[in-house]
Design a protein around this motif. Structure first.
Motif, short mmCIF file in Angstrom:
data_model
loop_
_atom_site.label_atom_id
_atom_site.label_comp_id
_atom_site.label_asym_id
_atom_site.label_seq_id
_atom_site.Cartn_x
_atom_site.Cartn_y
_atom_site.Cartn_z
N LYS A 23 -8.12 -6.36 13.05
CA LYS A 23 -6.68 -5.50 12.90
C LYS A 23 -6.52 -5.61 10.93
O LYS A 23 -7.48 -3.61 10.40
N GLY A 24 -5.97 -6.29 10.78
CA GLY A 24 -5.47 -6.61 9.36
C GLY A 24 -6.62 -6.21 8.47
O GLY A 24 -6.50 -6.02 7.52
N VAL A 25 -7.91 -7.38 8.86
CA VAL A 25 -8.57 -7.39 7.69
C VAL A 25 -9.41 -6.02 7.39
O VAL A 25 -9.74 -5.81 6.18
N LYS A 26 -9.49 -5.86 8.46
CA LYS A 26 -10.74 -4.71 8.19
C LYS A 26 -10.15 -3.14 7.99
O LYS A 26 -10.80 -2.96 6.65
N SER A 27 -8.80 -3.75 7.69
CA SER A 27 -7.76 -2.33 7.22
C SER A 27 -8.06 -2.17 5.28
O SER A 27 -7.97 -1.62 4.70
N TYR A 28 -8.20 -3.18 4.75
CA TYR A 28 -9.16 -3.46 3.47
C TYR A 28 -9.92 -3.46 3.17
O TYR A 28 -10.12 -3.05 1.89
N GLY A 29 -10.75 -2.80 4.00
CA GLY A 29 -12.16 -1.94 2.88
C GLY A 29 -12.13 -0.93 2.73
O GLY A 29 -11.03 -0.26 3.14
#
Ligand code: F3S
Length: 277
Positions: free
Chosen positions: A124-130
């Motif tokens: 969820k955290g990694v995805k939010s950086y897109g």
């Protein structure tokens, strides 16, 4: 019962680092569980009064807030920084890397593919950086690729740090057949490899295997599934209380491994208990 420990097991660098940070900031609280191990979280609460916030609204001015090893979504971090609280970032540097890759590659107009578990806090955290959330896709296996429409024919991929490298390769191989450009970033963590390789070797030579770790920890579950492939009598437990003497009946050698969030004191208690059988 004889016990043999895997050549590599237990706490990884990122978890050790997060625990050291938490021990340094007594009376603080973590945003989400610091690590996936309830026993260690309880110890930090009892010995260092490190609490837990369930959501951002619980944070008050002057609080000390520790961000967990798996990281938090970009906007949560932004909101947290706006509050008058002291923010200590214990996100594992190996989790920060895929966050930064997603940020950079999506800014360069690559479609993003994350190999991982959509509901996992790290993902969820990694995805939010897109940059374009509609063009950041999360899959667990090649079958799920079929349902995806990428915006661009340039794809950048990252993996959840605890995932199996074999499955990641399958996904990447499939992508390269259908797209002009695929940038593959190997973000799977070495600590996971080392513990997995050691568990694989040990589970081939023992007649019962005990995997110690949080039942909600992805890397512990993965260790267990690797052990089951070689040793059908492989059990996943969180602590010594869950041991069952019948598992060791007519067995001679017990192998032990532990997930990346399992503290040594829990492992030692399990070893002591098994040696009594
Ligand atoms: Fe970090 Fe790898 Fe551990 S990603 S938290 S060092 S398993």
């Amino acid at each position: 019962m004889k016990v043999k420990l895997a050549s590599s097991y237990g706490f990884c660098f990122g978890v050790k680092r997060a625990i050291e940070i938490a021990e340094k900031y007594e009376n603080s609280a973590t945003m989400g569980p610091l690590i996936h191990n309830q026993n260690e979280i309880d110890r930090l609460k009892n010995d260092y009064n490190v609490g837990l916030y369930n959501n951002l609204t619980d944070v008050k001015p002057n609080d000390t807030v520790i961000i967990r090893t798996h990281g938090i979504p970009k906007n949560d971090l932004k909101d947290l920084r706006k509050k008058d609280a002291k923010v200590i970032n214990a996100t594992c540097p190996f989790v920060t890397t895929p966050q930064q890759i997603v940020k950079k590659m999506s800014a360069e107009k690559y479609s993003i593919l994350i190999f991982g578990d959509e509901d996992h806090p790290e993902v969820k955290g990694v995805k939010s950086y897109g940059e374009d959330q509609d063009d950041v896709h999360v899959v667990l296996d090649i079958d799920e690729l079929k349902n995806i429409n990428f915006k661009y024919d340039k794809i950048a991929t990252v993996a959840q740090t605890t995932k199996k490298k074999e499955t990641y390769l399958e996904i990447v191989n499939n992508l390269i057949l259908k797209n002009k450009e695929v940038r593959v970033f190997n973000t799977i963590c070495d600590a996971t490899f080392e513990n997995q390789d050691a568990a694989r070797e040990l589970s081939k030579e023992v007649d019962v295997m005990v995997v110690i770790g949080g039942k909600n920890s992805s890397n512990t579950k993965q260790l267990h599934s690797i052990c089951v492939e070689n040793c059908i009598d492989s059990y996943l437990i969180e602590n010594a209380k869950e041991l069952d003497s019948t598992w060791f009946k007519n067995k001679h050698l017990c192998g032990i491994t532990a997930g990346a969030s399992t503290p040594d004191w829990i492992i030692q208690q399990v070893v002591n208990e098994i040696e009594k059988y």
